[in-house]
Enzyme design. Structure first.
Site, PDB file in Angstrom:
ATOM      1  CG  HIS A   1     -63.405  18.336  27.895  1.00  0.00           C
ATOM      2  ND1 HIS A   1     -64.159  19.618  28.066  1.00  0.00           N
ATOM      3  CD2 HIS A   1     -64.429  17.543  27.245  1.00  0.00           C
ATOM      4  CE1 HIS A   1     -65.748  19.359  27.827  1.00  0.00           C
ATOM      5  NE2 HIS A   1     -65.839  18.137  27.369  1.00  0.00           N
TER       6      HIS A   1
ATOM      7  CB  CYS B   1     -52.034  -6.182  48.688  1.00  0.00           C
ATOM      8  SG  CYS B   1     -52.048  -7.407  47.329  1.00  0.00           S
TER       9      CYS B   1
END
Ligand SMILES: Cc1cc2nc3c(=O)[nH]c(=O)nc-3n(C[C@H](O)[C@H](O)[C@H](O)COP(=O)(O)O)c2cc1C
Length: 171
Positions: free
Chosen positions: A76, A159
């Site tokens: 990482h 929404c």
């Protein structure tokens, strides 16, 4: 989109409706010549399957901080160093809050903390979440630390609300 030949872009995708727009972003970036590697938060995978971004980027998608196979190929910290730019799009309210606080409890947050490269975020959320002082403070602090904030756009939301909070269009 301008030519991005030889540019290495790490694209972080967080858990929001606009995750579908990130698919178009991967397509446009790769078409412009960039090499794109995708990292998804666990919540992002509830919205779009990693396979979509794998097919569009031509590379495996990174999803897990504790993935021994991925770590042995490119750990990482290497991944954080690999990119020329780390873009989080869409960036959820939750992610921005954790990023502001310096959390590193998933792979994408860890990469944001470990990267010395420029980091850009494209916030995408409900207009009320965007208007909340907590979100405003998070973005203000992140901007002060040099994080590039792209957007959000304004208009009709998934929404049904209308206002600022939509992720910028990928182009
Ligand atoms: C249907 C649905 C849509 C959502 N859309 C958004 C969104 O657009 N923006 C946002 O900030 N959070 C949204 N959320 C909430 C996030 O998914 C939630 O805060 C999650 O913990 C984010 O995790 P992550 O930031 O680690 O990816 C949504 C949740 C649901 C169930």
């Amino acid at each position: 989109m301008q030519s991005l030949g030889n540019k290495k872009i790490l694209l972080g995708i967080t858990g929001g409706i606009a995750a579908y727009k990130a698919a178009e972003l991967v397509r446009l970036l790769t078409r412009a010549g960039a090499e794109v590697r995708v990292v998804m938060t666990p919540a992002a995978q509830e919205f779009v399957q990693p396979l979509t971004y794998q097919a569009l980027s031509g590379h495996r998608v990174y999803t897990d901080l504790f993935d021994a196979e991925a770590e042995s190929a490119m750990d990482h910290i290497e991944l954080a160093r690999w990119c020329d730019l780390l873009v989080v799009a869409p960036a959820s309210a939750d992610f921005l809050g954790k990023m502001n606080a310096g959390y590193a409890d998933n792979l994408l947050l860890t990469l944001c903390l470990a990267s010395k490269q420029p980091v850009a975020v494209a916030p995408a959320m409900n207009q009320q979440m965007f208007a909340n002082p907590a979100t405003r403070d998070n973005l203000h602090n992140l901007t002060g630390r040099g994080v590039l904030v792209w957007g959000p756009d304004e208009g009709e939301q998934a929404c049904g609300d209308v206002g600022p909070g939509r992720m910028l269009e990928p182009a």
